[in-house]
Design a protein around this motif. Sequence first.
Motif: not given
Length: 283
Positions: A216-222, A238-240, A245-251
């Motif tokens: 979650i932290q890495n995804m928030q930074f990206y 987003t990137k692929a 990861l895709i769930k976290i990005a979606l949320e």
Amino acid sequence: MKIEAKDLQSALIEASKNLECSVMDLEYEILQQAKSGFLGFGRKNTIIEVNVKKKFKKNFKKDFSPSKHFEKIENKFEEKLSKKNFKNETKINEETKTEPKISFNKEKYLAKNDEIFDSFYKEDKEEKNTQDILDEIRSGLERLLKNSWFEIELVELRMYSEDCVFIKLDGKDAALMIGKEAHRYKAISYLLHNWINLKYNLLVRLEIAQFLQNQIQNMQFYLQNVIEKIKIHGRGQTKALDGVLIKIALEELRKEFPNKYVGIKQIGEQRIVVINDFFKKDE
């Protein structure tokens, strides 16, 4: 007759259709009880040996095999005609014309889920409270972990939201359970989702050690750069991404842009998250 179905109720309904009789006119013997299994494994259907009740068989033959009875009526009718003289023949013919015809229509039975049947056999469909569901999930997880080769245990189990359960596992073999490129984490998440979602209609949020929190932290930074571009251009992607990861990005993106369309787009074997205005969704 042998009938196999997912439960006793379904088996009896199927038997009543095949034998063309009411469910209440069946007598049966259970050859195999239905079992739900564990995590979908070891599931068994109900198998019964079923026949029509003897009393009903007699009535069935009497009501639905009228050939002999019809022959007797026909013979009596012919004798009656032979005894009458020619003067009364016309009168007899007129009477026979108006005489109601004897019909022997076979009665058809349709299987019905009537209240009587439902009252003597039905599964308890009352909704379970949250604590009962959590206790059942806890019991299943403890059995699963006990039979695994990993030194891992259930640390936390709670409702994450109304439709999602949070599960945290930790122990000496936490890194092994996550696996290279999180392949074991994905497999366990998939297994738990298929069990819990199918049985309790709940989603699963799985944490092993600090893996999910780190993701979650890495995804928030990206996503910081992605969010800035979306604010400037009104849309973005987003990137692929894969798996959790895709769930976290979606949320995260749905929280950031509640008034925009945020969804997953499939490109070949890859998936990305796209963000744009609702009226520009198809552009």
